[in-house]
Design an enzyme around this catalytic site. Structure first.
Site, PDB file in Angstrom:
ATOM      1  N   PRO A 231       0.815  -1.209   0.000  1.00  9.01           N
ATOM      2  CA  PRO A 231       0.000   0.000   0.000  1.00  9.01           C
ATOM      3  C   PRO A 231       0.852   1.263   0.000  1.00  9.01           C
ATOM      4  O   PRO A 231       1.697   1.448   0.863  1.00  9.01           O
ATOM      5  CB  PRO A 231      -0.805  -0.101   1.298  1.00  9.01           C
ATOM      6  N   GLU A 232       0.634   2.108  -1.002  1.00  7.74           N
ATOM      7  CA  GLU A 232       1.272   3.427  -1.070  1.00  7.74           C
ATOM      8  C   GLU A 232       0.147   4.460  -0.940  1.00  7.74           C
ATOM      9  O   GLU A 232      -0.972   4.093  -0.604  1.00  7.74           O
ATOM     10  CB  GLU A 232       2.041   3.565  -2.396  1.00  7.74           C
TER      11      GLU A 232
END
Length: 272
Positions: A2-3
């Site tokens: 997850p960014e």
DNA sequence: ATAGATTCCTGGCTGC
DNA sequence: TGCAGCCAGGAATCTA
């Protein structure tokens, strides 16, 4: 992994379902993920209502009625998933459960268990959070800001873009994508980028983040949003995970190399 | 001040 | 088919 777009999607998904609700129980199945005192963590959370759910960089910030701040970082495989009352779904790799007063639950699941949870009084208590650079879509992230922050960086541009103290929220996927779109080689020494290249890079960082947000993020392996669903941006990736496949610009094979210790996807003919 | 290496962690993939 | 070994990578920590 997850960014920014993935963490933002999670926050947007769960916010309307959890805000205003009281936490009535906390079940911790893997205590080492809680990086502040575990007993204090439970005591301070139970009985508190959730005031807001926000994002800063890749951090999820949940503020509580007692002014405490629950800070969650998903790292590699963390997921924060809302389950409504009576839902029979059992999330694999559930590590922590937040039970809410109406019978719904907020599940923290994490297969590789690298995620972190902190309960703090304020943002300054967490170094990584306190020292974050600009948000890519905030007004203070300008081409000038980017130029100033890269002006003394003698390492690879890839490393500088991954540095959260410079830009908050970029990770391996969007850095590779932004560099490809900008035609900039990931190993270029950051301070050698010309003004023209910097303004293009600035624009492409914003554009790739905006597009990914619109697609609900990228599900490459494990990412799921706050409702347990996959994102769609993986279909629009130009280089990440596409080594050996033809470049969308020139048709030659994309390559994967190691830069600042990270798998790096690029086109040697289109990125200089 | 800056950059590079190491560490954490486990599921899934590769190759013998 | 089975299994050892490697790889994924964000960020803290350590070293130079």
């Amino acid at each position: 992994m997850p960014e920014l777009p993935e963490v933002e999607s999670v926050v947007r998904d769960i916010r309307p379902f959890v805000c205003g609700k009281k936490i009535c129980d906390v079940e911790i199945f893997l205590p080492r993920l809680v990086k502040t005192d575990v007993d204090a963590f439970c005591i301070s959370l139970v009985g508190q209502s959730i005031k807001s759910v926000e994002r800063r960089g890749k951090y999820i910030l949940i503020s509580l009625g007692n002014k405490k701040l629950l800070v969650i970082h998903l790292r590699m495989t963390g997921a924060l998933i809302y389950l409504e009352k009576g839902s029979q779904k059992s999330e694999p790799y559930t590590r922590i459960k937040f039970c809410l007063e109406d019978g719904s639950r907020l599940i923290y699941a994490d297969s590789r268990t690298l995620g972190t949870l902190h309960l703090v009084d304020g943002i300054c208590e967490l170094k990584g959070l306190a020292e974050l650079g600009s948000e890519p879509l905030a007004p203070d992230f300008s081409a000038d800001y980017l130029r100033e922050r890269l002006a003394r960086k003698k390492g690879a541009i890839k490393g500088a873009l991954l540095n959260q103290e410079i830009i908050a929220g970029l990770g391996n996927i969007y850095v590779d994508e932004a560099l490809f779109r900008s035609g900039i080689h990931p190993e270029r020494v950051a301070l050698t980028l010309e003004k023209k290249e910097l303004s293009l890079l600035h624009r492409e960082i914003q554009e790739v983040i905006r597009e990914a947000l619109g697609e609900g993020g990228t599900t490459f392996r494990d990412y799921r949003n706050g409702l347990g669903e996959a994102g769609n941006f993986q279909e629009r990736l130009k280089v990440y995970g596409r080594e050996g496949k033809p470049c969308t610009k020139c048709g030659k094979a994309l390559e994967k190399i190691r830069v600042v210790g990270r798998g790096t996807h690029f086109c040697r003919y289109c990125q200089k």
